[in-house]
Design a protein around this motif. Structure first.
Motif, mmCIF file in Angstrom:
data_model
loop_
_atom_site.group_PDB
_atom_site.id
_atom_site.type_symbol
_atom_site.label_atom_id
_atom_site.label_comp_id
_atom_site.label_asym_id
_atom_site.label_seq_id
_atom_site.Cartn_x
_atom_site.Cartn_y
_atom_site.Cartn_z
ATOM 1 N N ASN A 201 -3.437 2.667 -2.293
ATOM 2 C CA ASN A 201 -4.859 1.321 -2.356
ATOM 3 C C ASN A 201 -3.632 0.088 -3.606
ATOM 4 O O ASN A 201 -2.994 0.661 -4.123
ATOM 5 C CB ASN A 201 -5.685 1.534 -3.924
ATOM 6 C CG ASN A 201 -6.404 2.302 -3.284
ATOM 7 O OD1 ASN A 201 -7.002 3.639 -3.358
ATOM 8 N ND2 ASN A 201 -7.585 1.984 -2.365
ATOM 9 N N GLN B 60 -13.643 5.096 0.162
ATOM 10 C CA GLN B 60 -12.805 4.465 -0.456
ATOM 11 C C GLN B 60 -12.951 3.259 -1.182
ATOM 12 O O GLN B 60 -14.069 3.046 -0.448
ATOM 13 C CB GLN B 60 -11.933 4.897 0.374
ATOM 14 C CG GLN B 60 -11.603 5.657 1.142
ATOM 15 C CD GLN B 60 -11.112 7.435 0.466
ATOM 16 O OE1 GLN B 60 -10.227 6.905 -0.127
ATOM 17 N NE2 GLN B 60 -11.811 8.489 0.494
ATOM 18 N N GLU C 75 4.162 4.965 2.882
ATOM 19 C CA GLU C 75 3.586 5.049 4.520
ATOM 20 C C GLU C 75 2.243 4.569 4.411
ATOM 21 O O GLU C 75 1.413 5.126 5.041
ATOM 22 C CB GLU C 75 3.714 6.491 4.027
ATOM 23 C CG GLU C 75 4.749 7.634 3.749
ATOM 24 C CD GLU C 75 4.150 8.858 3.219
ATOM 25 O OE1 GLU C 75 3.288 9.639 3.588
ATOM 26 O OE2 GLU C 75 5.149 9.432 3.418
ATOM 27 N N ASN C 76 1.946 2.900 3.462
ATOM 28 C CA ASN C 76 0.142 2.480 4.601
ATOM 29 C C ASN C 76 -0.273 3.612 3.523
ATOM 30 O O ASN C 76 -1.359 2.906 4.574
ATOM 31 C CB ASN C 76 0.589 2.285 5.371
ATOM 32 C CG ASN C 76 -0.130 0.879 5.168
ATOM 33 O OD1 ASN C 76 -0.212 0.191 4.322
ATOM 34 N ND2 ASN C 76 -0.968 0.301 6.993
ATOM 35 N N LYS C 77 -0.545 4.181 2.832
ATOM 36 C CA LYS C 77 -1.810 5.212 2.246
ATOM 37 C C LYS C 77 -2.328 4.993 0.870
ATOM 38 O O LYS C 77 -3.665 5.477 0.890
ATOM 39 C CB LYS C 77 -1.703 6.049 2.794
ATOM 40 C CG LYS C 77 -1.192 6.699 3.697
ATOM 41 C CD LYS C 77 -0.739 8.659 4.315
ATOM 42 C CE LYS C 77 -0.478 8.950 5.030
ATOM 43 N NZ LYS C 77 0.296 10.114 5.380
ATOM 44 N N LYS D 239 1.008 -1.369 0.112
ATOM 45 C CA LYS D 239 -0.117 0.273 0.312
ATOM 46 C C LYS D 239 0.835 0.999 0.183
ATOM 47 O O LYS D 239 0.372 2.156 0.559
ATOM 48 C CB LYS D 239 -0.477 -0.184 1.146
ATOM 49 C CG LYS D 239 -2.015 -1.058 1.088
ATOM 50 C CD LYS D 239 -2.682 -1.163 2.036
ATOM 51 C CE LYS D 239 -3.600 -0.180 2.434
ATOM 52 N NZ LYS D 239 -4.400 0.076 1.085
#
Length: 101
Positions: free
Chosen positions: A49, A91, A45-47, A42
């Motif tokens: 998709n 989202q 920064e794991n943010k 992801k």
């Protein structure tokens, strides 16, 4: 490469179907060697998709279009199996525990 149109379908439906089929075949070729780590990555920064989330979203969008073109509601069993287009925050839904297939 030209799209293969099914002569038994109405021309506009055949074109739409061929376009979707061609796109999915190209996507399958692009992701056939993706491993589980890459499928769920992801971003640093794991943010972002993940590839898996985007692929699932594309499939659900197409499922919705199939039923929209048929002028029908999506059966609840399919909604339950594939999930919503977006989550409660608007989202693309988070997914895990799936495979590339």
């Amino acid at each position: 490469m030209d799209l293969h149109l099914d002569n038994e379908m109405e021309p506009s439906v055949a074109l739409l179907y061929a376009t979707v089929s061609d796109t999915y075949e190209r996507i399958k070729l692009l992701v056939k060697d993706v491993d589980q780590e890459e499928l769920f990555f992801k971003g640093t920064e794991n943010k972002m998709n993940s590839i898996g989330e985007l692929l699932r979203h594309l499939a659900v969008v197409d499922l919705h279009w199939v039923y929209r073109l048929k002028n029908q509601q999506i059966p609840s069993s399919l909604q339950k199996e594939y999930g919503p287009l977006v989550d409660s925050t608007g989202q693309i839904p988070f997914i895990k525990d799936t495979t590339i297939s």
